[in-house]
Design a protein around this motif. Structure first.
Motif, PDB file in Angstrom:
ATOM      1  N   ARG A 256      13.008  -3.055  13.334  1.00 35.15           N
ATOM      2  CA  ARG A 256      12.426  -4.328  13.768  1.00 35.15           C
ATOM      3  C   ARG A 256      10.930  -4.203  14.040  1.00 35.15           C
ATOM      4  O   ARG A 256      10.439  -4.679  15.041  1.00 35.15           O
ATOM      5  N   VAL A 257      10.213  -3.544  13.142  1.00 35.84           N
ATOM      6  CA  VAL A 257       8.762  -3.428  13.294  1.00 35.84           C
ATOM      7  C   VAL A 257       8.093  -4.635  12.646  1.00 35.84           C
ATOM      8  O   VAL A 257       8.603  -5.176  11.665  1.00 35.84           O
ATOM      9  N   PRO A 258       6.958  -5.084  13.177  1.00 35.46           N
ATOM     10  CA  PRO A 258       6.312  -6.295  12.661  1.00 35.46           C
ATOM     11  C   PRO A 258       5.863  -6.186  11.198  1.00 35.46           C
ATOM     12  O   PRO A 258       6.060  -7.095  10.429  1.00 35.46           O
ATOM     13  N   ASP A 259       5.251  -5.065  10.811  1.00 33.60           N
ATOM     14  CA  ASP A 259       4.796  -4.890   9.433  1.00 33.60           C
ATOM     15  C   ASP A 259       5.443  -3.635   8.870  1.00 33.60           C
ATOM     16  O   ASP A 259       4.907  -2.531   8.976  1.00 33.60           O
ATOM     17  N   ARG A 260       6.598  -3.806   8.278  1.00 30.83           N
ATOM     18  CA  ARG A 260       7.350  -2.667   7.759  1.00 30.83           C
ATOM     19  C   ARG A 260       6.595  -1.945   6.654  1.00 30.83           C
ATOM     20  O   ARG A 260       6.702  -0.725   6.510  1.00 30.83           O
ATOM     21  N   PHE A 261       5.847  -2.689   5.849  1.00 29.06           N
ATOM     22  CA  PHE A 261       5.095  -2.068   4.751  1.00 29.06           C
ATOM     23  C   PHE A 261       4.063  -1.091   5.300  1.00 29.06           C
ATOM     24  O   PHE A 261       3.963   0.040   4.828  1.00 29.06           O
ATOM     25  N   ALA A 262       3.293  -1.503   6.295  1.00 28.70           N
ATOM     26  CA  ALA A 262       2.289  -0.615   6.896  1.00 28.70           C
ATOM     27  C   ALA A 262       2.965   0.537   7.632  1.00 28.70           C
ATOM     28  O   ALA A 262       2.532   1.688   7.541  1.00 28.70           O
ATOM     29  N   ALA A 263       4.044   0.246   8.358  1.00 29.24           N
ATOM     30  CA  ALA A 263       4.733   1.268   9.140  1.00 29.24           C
ATOM     31  C   ALA A 263       5.365   2.341   8.253  1.00 29.24           C
ATOM     32  O   ALA A 263       5.497   3.488   8.674  1.00 29.24           O
TER      33      ALA A 263
ATOM     34  N   GLY B  15       4.185   3.671   5.531  1.00 32.70           N
ATOM     35  CA  GLY B  15       3.219   4.606   4.967  1.00 32.70           C
ATOM     36  C   GLY B  15       3.394   4.803   3.471  1.00 32.70           C
ATOM     37  O   GLY B  15       2.696   5.609   2.863  1.00 32.70           O
ATOM     38  N   ALA B  16       4.317   4.091   2.860  1.00 36.64           N
ATOM     39  CA  ALA B  16       4.579   4.223   1.424  1.00 36.64           C
ATOM     40  C   ALA B  16       3.668   3.285   0.634  1.00 36.64           C
ATOM     41  O   ALA B  16       3.387   2.176   1.080  1.00 36.64           O
ATOM     42  N   PRO B  17       3.214   3.729  -0.520  1.00 38.43           N
ATOM     43  CA  PRO B  17       2.403   2.838  -1.351  1.00 38.43           C
ATOM     44  C   PRO B  17       3.279   1.767  -1.997  1.00 38.43           C
ATOM     45  O   PRO B  17       4.414   2.027  -2.384  1.00 38.43           O
ATOM     46  N   TRP B  18       2.740   0.570  -2.092  1.00 40.88           N
ATOM     47  CA  TRP B  18       3.446  -0.529  -2.743  1.00 40.88           C
ATOM     48  C   TRP B  18       2.418  -1.371  -3.467  1.00 40.88           C
ATOM     49  O   TRP B  18       1.227  -1.301  -3.220  1.00 40.88           O
ATOM     50  N   SER B  19       2.916  -2.167  -4.404  1.00 39.06           N
ATOM     51  CA  SER B  19       2.048  -3.043  -5.182  1.00 39.06           C
ATOM     52  C   SER B  19       2.822  -4.318  -5.480  1.00 39.06           C
ATOM     53  O   SER B  19       3.988  -4.442  -5.122  1.00 39.06           O
ATOM     54  N   TYR B  20       2.159  -5.254  -6.136  1.00 36.28           N
ATOM     55  CA  TYR B  20       2.853  -6.462  -6.585  1.00 36.28           C
ATOM     56  C   TYR B  20       3.232  -6.287  -8.042  1.00 36.28           C
ATOM     57  O   TYR B  20       2.434  -5.831  -8.855  1.00 36.28           O
TER      58      TYR B  20
END
Length: 160
Positions: free
Chosen positions: A86-93, A95-100
């Protein structure tokens, strides 16, 4: 009448694939770990995924009519835990790279990727079962991440 804990215990013994379902709205990415995912049809290519009615990802999928499915590999259990939290920004938390990819958040390094157009949503108790037409896929050979008996692992043939 089935006792809820007995049902939970019975279902814990069923191994399931581990995915991160993603959506985007107003250029903000959303994602959640989901193990209630399966292929549904080959012709046309369709999948199903169940999301809790309170999921913020579900709200975005219903609003936009699209979702992505990142099928995780055996080395991505920490990523699964982060997106289950339940973290607010799972993407930032994470630490994994992601893209669109096709306008949806795709986690770099996920061995499976599906872009889905929402065909329908079916009532299912405290969840909605989303039926999605698969519009695009990418795959890489990797040991899958599975969830069973309340722990992450992989298929026994890959574990050797």
């Amino acid at each position: 009448m089935v006792i809820e804990q007995d049902f939970r215990d019975a279902m814990a013994g069923v191994c399931t694939p581990v995915t991160i379902v993603t959506a985007t709205e107003a250029d903000i990415p959303y994602g959640v770990t989901v193990s209630a995912f399966t292929s549904l049809s080959l012709r046309p290519a369709m999948v199903s995924v169940a999301l809790d009615r309170s999921s913020n990802v579900l709200a975005r999928v219903l609003a936009t009519g699209r979702f992505g499915v990142n099928v995780l590999g055996s080395e991505q259990d920490e990523l699964a835990r982060t997106f289950a939290g339940r973290v607010p920004d799972r993407f930032a938390a994470s630490g994994a790279p992601w893209s669109y990819d096709h306008g949806l958040p795709r986690l770099t390094g996920a061995p499976g990727w599906l872009v889905c157009e929402l065909r329908s949503a079916v009532e299912g108790g405290d969840h909605l079962l989303l039926l999605g037409d698969v519009a695009h896929t990418r795959t890489a050979t990797a040991a899958p991440l599975v969830y069973g008996h309340r722990t992450f692992g992989t298929h026994s043939a890959f574990a050797r």
